[in-house]
Design a protein around this motif. Structure first.
Motif, PDB file in Angstrom:
ATOM      1  N   MET A 174       0.830  -1.192   0.000  1.00  0.00           N
ATOM      2  CA  MET A 174       0.000   0.000   0.000  1.00  0.00           C
ATOM      3  C   MET A 174       0.873   1.254   0.000  1.00  0.00           C
ATOM      4  SD  MET A 174      -2.991  -1.013   2.751  1.00  0.00           S
ATOM      5  CE  MET A 174      -3.868   0.553   2.522  1.00  0.00           C
ATOM      6  N   LYS A 175       0.439   2.270  -0.710  1.00  0.00           N
ATOM      7  CA  LYS A 175       1.174   3.523  -0.765  1.00  0.00           C
ATOM      8  C   LYS A 175       1.052   4.296   0.535  1.00  0.00           C
ATOM      9  CE  LYS A 175       1.665   7.569  -3.777  1.00  0.00           C
ATOM     10  NZ  LYS A 175       1.166   8.224  -5.019  1.00  0.00           N
ATOM     11  N   LYS A 176      -0.142   4.300   1.111  1.00  0.00           N
ATOM     12  CA  LYS A 176      -0.423   4.917   2.414  1.00  0.00           C
ATOM     13  C   LYS A 176      -1.497   4.104   3.113  1.00  0.00           C
ATOM     14  CE  LYS A 176       0.997   9.677   1.682  1.00  0.00           C
ATOM     15  NZ  LYS A 176       0.675  11.100   1.962  1.00  0.00           N
ATOM     16  N   GLY A 177      -1.851   4.500   4.327  1.00  0.00           N
ATOM     17  CA  GLY A 177      -2.792   3.718   5.124  1.00  0.00           C
ATOM     18  C   GLY A 177      -4.245   3.889   4.780  1.00  0.00           C
ATOM     19  N   GLY A 178      -4.588   4.907   3.988  1.00  0.00           N
ATOM     20  CA  GLY A 178      -5.981   5.101   3.610  1.00  0.00           C
ATOM     21  C   GLY A 178      -6.749   5.961   4.589  1.00  0.00           C
ATOM     22  N   GLY A 179      -8.047   6.068   4.348  1.00  0.00           N
ATOM     23  CA  GLY A 179      -8.871   7.003   5.103  1.00  0.00           C
ATOM     24  C   GLY A 179      -9.817   6.391   6.107  1.00  0.00           C
ATOM     25  N   VAL A 180      -9.691   5.088   6.388  1.00  0.00           N
ATOM     26  CA  VAL A 180     -10.601   4.426   7.326  1.00  0.00           C
ATOM     27  C   VAL A 180      -9.840   3.980   8.570  1.00  0.00           C
ATOM     28  CG1 VAL A 180     -12.286   2.581   7.665  1.00  0.00           C
ATOM     29  CG2 VAL A 180     -12.037   3.644   5.410  1.00  0.00           C
ATOM     30  N   VAL A 181     -10.376   4.328   9.706  1.00  0.00           N
ATOM     31  CA  VAL A 181      -9.787   3.975  10.998  1.00  0.00           C
ATOM     32  C   VAL A 181     -10.865   3.300  11.842  1.00  0.00           C
ATOM     33  CG1 VAL A 181      -8.727   4.841  13.119  1.00  0.00           C
ATOM     34  CG2 VAL A 181      -8.259   5.979  10.931  1.00  0.00           C
ATOM     35  N   SER A 182     -10.544   2.176  12.438  1.00  0.00           N
ATOM     36  CA  SER A 182     -11.447   1.550  13.404  1.00  0.00           C
ATOM     37  C   SER A 182     -10.808   1.617  14.783  1.00  0.00           C
ATOM     38  CB  SER A 182     -11.743   0.102  13.023  1.00  0.00           C
ATOM     39  OG  SER A 182     -12.532   0.031  11.849  1.00  0.00           O
ATOM     40  N   PHE A 183     -11.635   1.800  15.794  1.00  0.00           N
ATOM     41  CA  PHE A 183     -11.103   1.829  17.159  1.00  0.00           C
ATOM     42  C   PHE A 183     -12.141   1.325  18.148  1.00  0.00           C
ATOM     43  CE2 PHE A 183     -13.028   5.935  16.370  1.00  0.00           C
ATOM     44  CZ  PHE A 183     -13.615   6.325  17.567  1.00  0.00           C
ATOM     45  N   GLU A 184     -11.642   0.758  19.233  1.00  0.00           N
ATOM     46  CA  GLU A 184     -12.515   0.220  20.273  1.00  0.00           C
ATOM     47  C   GLU A 184     -12.529   1.156  21.474  1.00  0.00           C
ATOM     48  OE1 GLU A 184     -12.796  -4.494  20.407  1.00  0.00           O
ATOM     49  OE2 GLU A 184     -10.704  -3.831  20.372  1.00  0.00           O
ATOM     50  N   ILE A 185     -13.715   1.360  22.000  1.00  0.00           N
ATOM     51  CA  ILE A 185     -13.881   2.158  23.206  1.00  0.00           C
ATOM     52  C   ILE A 185     -13.535   1.316  24.425  1.00  0.00           C
ATOM     53  CG2 ILE A 185     -15.561   3.391  24.624  1.00  0.00           C
ATOM     54  CD1 ILE A 185     -14.835   4.795  22.001  1.00  0.00           C
ATOM     55  N   LYS A 186     -12.836   1.913  25.366  1.00  0.00           N
ATOM     56  CA  LYS A 186     -12.529   1.227  26.624  1.00  0.00           C
ATOM     57  C   LYS A 186     -13.764   1.333  27.512  1.00  0.00           C
ATOM     58  CE  LYS A 186      -8.389   1.695  28.143  1.00  0.00           C
ATOM     59  NZ  LYS A 186      -7.156   2.287  28.741  1.00  0.00           N
ATOM     60  N   GLY A 187     -14.521   0.250  27.553  1.00  0.00           N
ATOM     61  CA  GLY A 187     -15.766   0.267  28.308  1.00  0.00           C
ATOM     62  C   GLY A 187     -16.752  -0.712  27.720  1.00  0.00           C
ATOM     63  N   SER A 188     -18.027  -0.363  27.749  1.00  0.00           N
ATOM     64  CA  SER A 188     -19.096  -1.254  27.323  1.00  0.00           C
ATOM     65  C   SER A 188     -19.667  -0.836  25.976  1.00  0.00           C
ATOM     66  CB  SER A 188     -20.220  -1.223  28.366  1.00  0.00           C
ATOM     67  OG  SER A 188     -20.798   0.079  28.409  1.00  0.00           O
ATOM     68  N   PHE A 189     -20.578  -1.650  25.492  1.00  0.00           N
ATOM     69  CA  PHE A 189     -21.314  -1.309  24.275  1.00  0.00           C
ATOM     70  C   PHE A 189     -22.029   0.026  24.448  1.00  0.00           C
ATOM     71  CE2 PHE A 189     -25.704  -1.642  22.445  1.00  0.00           C
ATOM     72  CZ  PHE A 189     -25.362  -1.301  21.136  1.00  0.00           C
ATOM     73  N   GLN A 190     -22.622   0.229  25.625  1.00  0.00           N
ATOM     74  CA  GLN A 190     -23.339   1.483  25.860  1.00  0.00           C
ATOM     75  C   GLN A 190     -22.393   2.678  25.835  1.00  0.00           C
ATOM     76  OE1 GLN A 190     -26.737   1.747  25.969  1.00  0.00           O
ATOM     77  NE2 GLN A 190     -26.226   3.927  25.767  1.00  0.00           N
ATOM     78  N   ASP A 191     -21.157   2.482  26.264  1.00  0.00           N
ATOM     79  CA  ASP A 191     -20.177   3.563  26.191  1.00  0.00           C
ATOM     80  C   ASP A 191     -19.896   3.940  24.733  1.00  0.00           C
ATOM     81  OD1 ASP A 191     -19.744   3.938  28.946  1.00  0.00           O
ATOM     82  OD2 ASP A 191     -18.392   2.223  29.008  1.00  0.00           O
TER      83      ASP A 191
END
Length: 398
Positions: free
Chosen positions: A308-325
């Motif tokens: 890949m030339k660069k990482g692209g425009g999509v980032v995923s991340f997880e919240i430290k906590g619960s689904f409701q958080d």
């Protein structure tokens, strides 16, 4: 039109503007015209019969071909480095036409461990109706792949980066094993676009795009594209594209042609903004994990840096906590809209487990790494400081 050896001398950015279109064949119109017609006339009955028989080039009916659509297909084939391209009414129309076109009843498909929810739904339907089986694999080694390949495996279907976990699949490894076994490799290249990654150059057979996303780039069109070798895609064109009929309209093809002209510029800005947001997320105490191909702390970073030339425009991340958080963070955003899709000028956020991947059973989602705390961010073209300010204020409400 730039063609042949002349075209090969030009850079990607130039091809996005000029490839596939010759003004002097269209009354010298600088911009490709929209041929808004359902059918085309013939000079004689014999000419019509000859075109239907495939003995003479020319247009017959817009489901079978249209000059505006042809311009899009030629441009995408050039950008991906393929012999030909086919344009479809949606990304899923492209996925379904290709998969159905290259498989038959009782075949088997080896898949990356993570797929778009509707692709999963299609595979489930094909399994139920036509006994076309599928197996998920992390595709991390030759031995692991061989253990999952069967005698009736006819296709390896992968996303890279994977939606939404952003894992990057080693295309060189995939192609090595596939060629040994005589299996076609189909790659969903939506997240990368041909600007950041060109799977055909690694030996993959067919590349698919949901052109709705970065290719169009403005959130105003639905479309799909498949690029590959002429023999395979001609067969798809004559069968599943023609007979199922998921073809793109001339106007939508024109919108995609317009979007492609700024693809390189947009992908640079999407990637730069994403890198800035990742750097901020990494230091925030409410963020549990970040998934981005351009982050050198990711397990698949070495693979990403090779293909890949660069990482692209999509980032995923997880919240430290619960689904409701996670829910609370999303609902507290002020600038960033809650919406599926990606690749638009606007930054968008969504919750894969309850939205794009909700059709996948929870057990399978967990195996794919799609937790209830995972959020997917399509980083737009706004000032990165404003994007981060909105995310930060939402995180600080936890």
């Amino acid at each position: 039109m730039l063609g042949g050896d002349t075209l090969n001398n030009y850079k990607f950015e130039t091809k996005t503007i000029h490839a596939g279109y010759e003004p002097n064949q269209h009354f010298d119109s600088l911009t490709p015209p929209i041929y808004q017609t359902s059918t085309f006339t013939f000079d004689t009955l014999e000419q019509g019969a000859s075109r239907f028989a495939g003995l003479e080039d020319g247009y017959v009916y817009s489901r079978l071909g249209n000059p505006t659509v042809t311009a899009l297909e030629k441009r995408m084939a050039e950008l991906e480095g393929g012999e030909v391209a086919l344009a479809f009414s949606s990304g899923m129309a492209a996925v379904s036409a290709v998969i159905i076109g290259i498989t038959k009843a009782s075949d088997h498909i080896l898949c990356s461990k993570g797929l778009y929810g509707c692709t999963f739904g299609l595979l489930d339907m094909l399994k139920e109706k036509y006994n076309i089986g599928y197996t998920f694999s992390d595709l991390s080694s030759k031995e692991e792949m061989l253990s999952n390949i069967r005698e009736n495996t006819t296709c390896i279907y992968i996303e890279t980066p994977v939606n939404p976990t952003m894992n990057v699949i080693d295309l060189q490894l995939i192609v090595q094993v596939a060629k040994e076994k005589g299996i076609k490799v189909v790659v969903d290249n939506t997240f990368s676009t041909p600007y950041l990654q060109q799977p055909l150059k690694f030996g993959c057979d067919i590349v698919i795009h949901s052109a709705t996303k970065f290719i169009g780039g403005h959130g105003d069109v639905i479309g799909g594209v498949a690029v590959g070798d002429k023999a395979t895609l001609t067969q798809v064109k004559k069968t599943t594209q023609k007979d199922i009929g998921g073809v793109i309209s001339p106007f939508d093809a024109w919108l995609l042609l317009r979007g492609i002209k700024t693809l390189a510029l947009r992908m640079e800005r999407h990637s730069e903004n994403a890198e800035k947001i990742v750097a901020q997320l990494k230091s925030h105490p409410k963020v549990k994990a970040i998934y981005y191909p351009g982050d050198n702390e990711q397990p698949s970073y070495e693979i990403a840096s090779r293909q890949m030339k660069k990482g692209g425009g999509v980032v995923s991340f997880e919240i430290k906590g619960s689904f409701q958080d996670a829910v609370n963070v999303v609902n507290k955003l002020k600038l960033i809209p809650i919406a599926v899709s990606l690749g638009d000028a606007e930054t968008l956020i969504q919750h894969p487990a309850s939205m794009t991947h909700a059709v996948i059973p929870e057990k399978v989602r967990n195996e794919m790494g799609i937790s209830n705390e995972l959020l997917r961010l399509s980083v737009g073209l706004e000032a990165w400081e404003d994007i981060w300010s909105d995310i930060k204020q939402a995180l600080e409400t936890l």
